[in-house]
Design a protein around this motif. Structure first.
Motif, PDB file in Angstrom:
ATOM      1  N   GLY A 189       0.815  -1.214   0.000  1.00 55.71           N
ATOM      2  CA  GLY A 189       0.000   0.000   0.000  1.00 55.71           C
ATOM      3  C   GLY A 189       0.843   1.256   0.000  1.00 55.71           C
ATOM      4  N   ARG A 195       1.237   8.412  -4.253  1.00 56.09           N
ATOM      5  CA  ARG A 195       1.218   7.373  -5.287  1.00 56.09           C
ATOM      6  C   ARG A 195       1.845   7.873  -6.586  1.00 56.09           C
ATOM      7  N   PRO A 229      -3.466  -3.303 -10.129  1.00 53.05           N
ATOM      8  CA  PRO A 229      -2.130  -3.517  -9.562  1.00 53.05           C
ATOM      9  C   PRO A 229      -1.406  -4.768 -10.066  1.00 53.05           C
TER      10      PRO A 229
HETATM   11  C1  COA Z   1      -1.042  -0.462  -5.653  1.00 57.05           C
HETATM   12  C2  COA Z   1      -0.297   0.691  -4.975  1.00 57.05           C
HETATM   13  C3  COA Z   1       0.460   0.137  -3.782  1.00 57.05           C
HETATM   14  C4  COA Z   1       0.696   1.286  -5.991  1.00 57.05           C
HETATM   15  O1  COA Z   1       1.452   2.247  -5.305  1.00 57.05           O
HETATM   16  P1  COA Z   1       2.307   3.369  -6.043  1.00 57.05           P
HETATM   17  O2  COA Z   1       3.317   3.835  -5.050  1.00 57.05           O
HETATM   18  O3  COA Z   1       1.437   4.373  -6.672  1.00 57.05           O
HETATM   19  O4  COA Z   1       3.001   2.481  -7.196  1.00 57.05           O
HETATM   20  P2  COA Z   1       4.168   2.935  -8.172  1.00 57.05           P
HETATM   21  O5  COA Z   1       4.342   4.408  -8.165  1.00 57.05           O
HETATM   22  O6  COA Z   1       5.350   2.091  -7.825  1.00 57.05           O
HETATM   23  O7  COA Z   1       3.547   2.496  -9.585  1.00 57.05           O
HETATM   24  C5  COA Z   1       3.956   1.372 -10.225  1.00 57.05           C
HETATM   25  C6  COA Z   1       3.326   1.292 -11.602  1.00 57.05           C
HETATM   26  O8  COA Z   1       1.883   1.273 -11.518  1.00 57.05           O
HETATM   27  C7  COA Z   1       1.348   2.220 -12.446  1.00 57.05           C
HETATM   28  N1  COA Z   1       0.112   2.789 -11.922  1.00 57.05           N
HETATM   29  C8  COA Z   1      -0.005   3.587 -10.838  1.00 57.05           C
HETATM   30  N2  COA Z   1      -1.319   3.898 -10.635  1.00 57.05           N
HETATM   31  C9  COA Z   1      -2.014   3.295 -11.628  1.00 57.05           C
HETATM   32  C10 COA Z   1      -3.403   3.235 -11.977  1.00 57.05           C
HETATM   33  N3  COA Z   1      -4.342   3.858 -11.229  1.00 57.05           N
HETATM   34  N4  COA Z   1      -3.763   2.502 -13.051  1.00 57.05           N
HETATM   35  C11 COA Z   1      -2.843   1.867 -13.803  1.00 57.05           C
HETATM   36  N5  COA Z   1      -1.497   1.871 -13.507  1.00 57.05           N
HETATM   37  C12 COA Z   1      -1.099   2.575 -12.453  1.00 57.05           C
HETATM   38  C13 COA Z   1       2.410   3.266 -12.532  1.00 57.05           C
HETATM   39  O9  COA Z   1       2.274   3.963 -13.759  1.00 57.05           O
HETATM   40  C14 COA Z   1       3.681   2.445 -12.485  1.00 57.05           C
HETATM   41  O10 COA Z   1       3.956   1.871 -13.719  1.00 57.05           O
HETATM   42  P3  COA Z   1       5.325   2.218 -14.498  1.00 57.05           P
HETATM   43  O11 COA Z   1       6.432   1.916 -13.551  1.00 57.05           O
HETATM   44  O12 COA Z   1       5.271   1.306 -15.664  1.00 57.05           O
HETATM   45  O13 COA Z   1       5.210   3.660 -14.804  1.00 57.05           O
HETATM   46  C15 COA Z   1      -1.260   1.822  -4.539  1.00 57.05           C
HETATM   47  O14 COA Z   1      -2.017   2.258  -5.650  1.00 57.05           O
HETATM   48  C16 COA Z   1      -2.225   1.405  -3.447  1.00 57.05           C
HETATM   49  O15 COA Z   1      -1.912   1.487  -2.273  1.00 57.05           O
HETATM   50  N6  COA Z   1      -3.434   0.940  -3.837  1.00 57.05           N
HETATM   51  C17 COA Z   1      -4.435   0.493  -2.889  1.00 57.05           C
HETATM   52  C18 COA Z   1      -4.068  -0.836  -2.260  1.00 57.05           C
HETATM   53  C19 COA Z   1      -3.812  -1.927  -3.279  1.00 57.05           C
HETATM   54  O16 COA Z   1      -4.532  -2.057  -4.272  1.00 57.05           O
HETATM   55  N7  COA Z   1      -2.771  -2.706  -3.047  1.00 57.05           N
HETATM   56  C20 COA Z   1      -2.367  -3.782  -3.921  1.00 57.05           C
HETATM   57  C21 COA Z   1      -3.106  -4.992  -3.599  1.00 57.05           C
HETATM   58  S1  COA Z   1      -2.565  -6.339  -4.643  1.00 57.05           S
END
Ligand code: COA
Length: 255
Positions: A189, A195, A229
């Motif tokens: 998360g 993010r 994700p």
């Molecule tokens: C999933 C989560 C941890 C990602 O965190 P984050 O710090 O924004 O991730 P990153 O910045 O490392 O992004 C990684 C990749 O995801 C992509 N990404 C980020 N948000 C996105 C979205 N809404 N839709 C599609 N891709 C997305 C980014 O572009 C990046 O890709 P790239 O490296 O090819 O450019 C965050 O969105 C979150 O906490 N979500 C809610 C909880 C959750 O779903 N956890 C995962 C459960 S499996």
């Protein structure tokens, strides 16, 4: 035994380790956590023997086993059975869905990471914030933390966080297991305001690097099949090896 089977076996062990009671029933294993009744993961049926069950039987079975709870939940590792049952109960207002199990091949290189290993209390403080941002009430987030901590003590957990330039913790993930065997990365998360800066990837990479350092032969995580994700993980080199099914109903009225 292949990586998919080993991952599923570990996933099951981790799920069971979080619950306070594991009860053998004819259809599988019932997990109960009476003091954490709102944490679904600690209160569910691990449904192993479902070939004879239709929708009506499954609903009656869960109403019986989970009477007194405000949700119903079964977890099915058998992909075909899970898909069949999910289709069968969807018209009854049930949700849930498929989860993809993704494994990191040995030859995938990991990017350098700024995430650091932290003690449990520091991990949980941040996890509570990300869970509440996702809409979980504080009580539920606290019950989930109890479940996670229970599993953590049994399965060699290590939390990792990324700290933003201003010094606050903003992203987290937890590694379970790994010593010469199977390792799972869970509870990834990032706080909403932070993010899209690579922190999610950073915490996953840190867990995977630690798993390799522990000698893990299989490193895996799970992701909702309907959500994006999984593509973050695929982009890092994780490959899907299995699908499992969650059958879930929320907001059940107590009779
Ligand atoms: C999933 C989560 C941890 C990602 O965190 P984050 O710090 O924004 O991730 P990153 O910045 O490392 O992004 C990684 C990749 O995801 C992509 N990404 C980020 N948000 C996105 C979205 N809404 N839709 C599609 N891709 C997305 C980014 O572009 C990046 O890709 P790239 O490296 O090819 O450019 C965050 O969105 C979150 O906490 N979500 C809610 C909880 C959750 O779903 N956890 C995962 C459960 S499996």
């Amino acid at each position: 035994v292949g990586p998919a089977a080993r991952a599923l076996e570990f996933l099951r062990a981790l799920t069971e380790a979080g619950a306070s009671e594991q009860v053998g029933v004819p259809t599988g294993t019932l997990l109960r956590s009476p003091d954490e009744r709102y944490a679904y993961v600690g209160n569910q049926l691990l449904l192993d023997h479902s070939a004879d069950l239709g929708a009506d039987e499954l609903l009656a079975l869960l109403d019986d086993l989970q009477a007194g709870l405000t949700h119903r939940r079964a977890y099915v590792h058998d992909e075909a059975q899970g898909a069949r049952l999910h289709r069968a109960i969807a018209p009854h207002g049930w949700g849930g869905g498929a989860e993809v199990v993704l494994v990191l091949p040995d030859d995938v290189a990991l990017s350098p990471t700024s995430a650091i290993a932290v003690p449990d209390a520091r991990l949980r403080a941040l996890e509570r914030r990300t869970n509440m941002e996702l809409g979980l009430p504080g009580l539920v987030a606290d019950q989930l933390a109890v479940i996670r901590r229970r599993a953590a003590t049994k399965l060699a957990a290590q939390g990792f966080v990324v700290t933003a330039p201003d010094g606050t913790d903003v992203a987290h993930a937890t590694l379970y297991g790994g010593a010469g065997a199977v390792a799972q990365i869970e509870d990834v998360g990032t706080l909403l305001d932070h993010r899209g800066r690579g922190y999610g990837k950073d915490v996953v990479a840190a867990c995977a690097a630690q798993a390799r350092a522990r000698g893990a032969e299989v490193i895996f995580l799970t992701a909702d099949e309907q959500d994006w994700p999984q593509h973050l993980y695929r982009g890092m080199g994780f490959v899907p090896v299995a699908r499992t099914w969650v059958l879930q109903r929320e907001a059940v009225e107590l009779s």
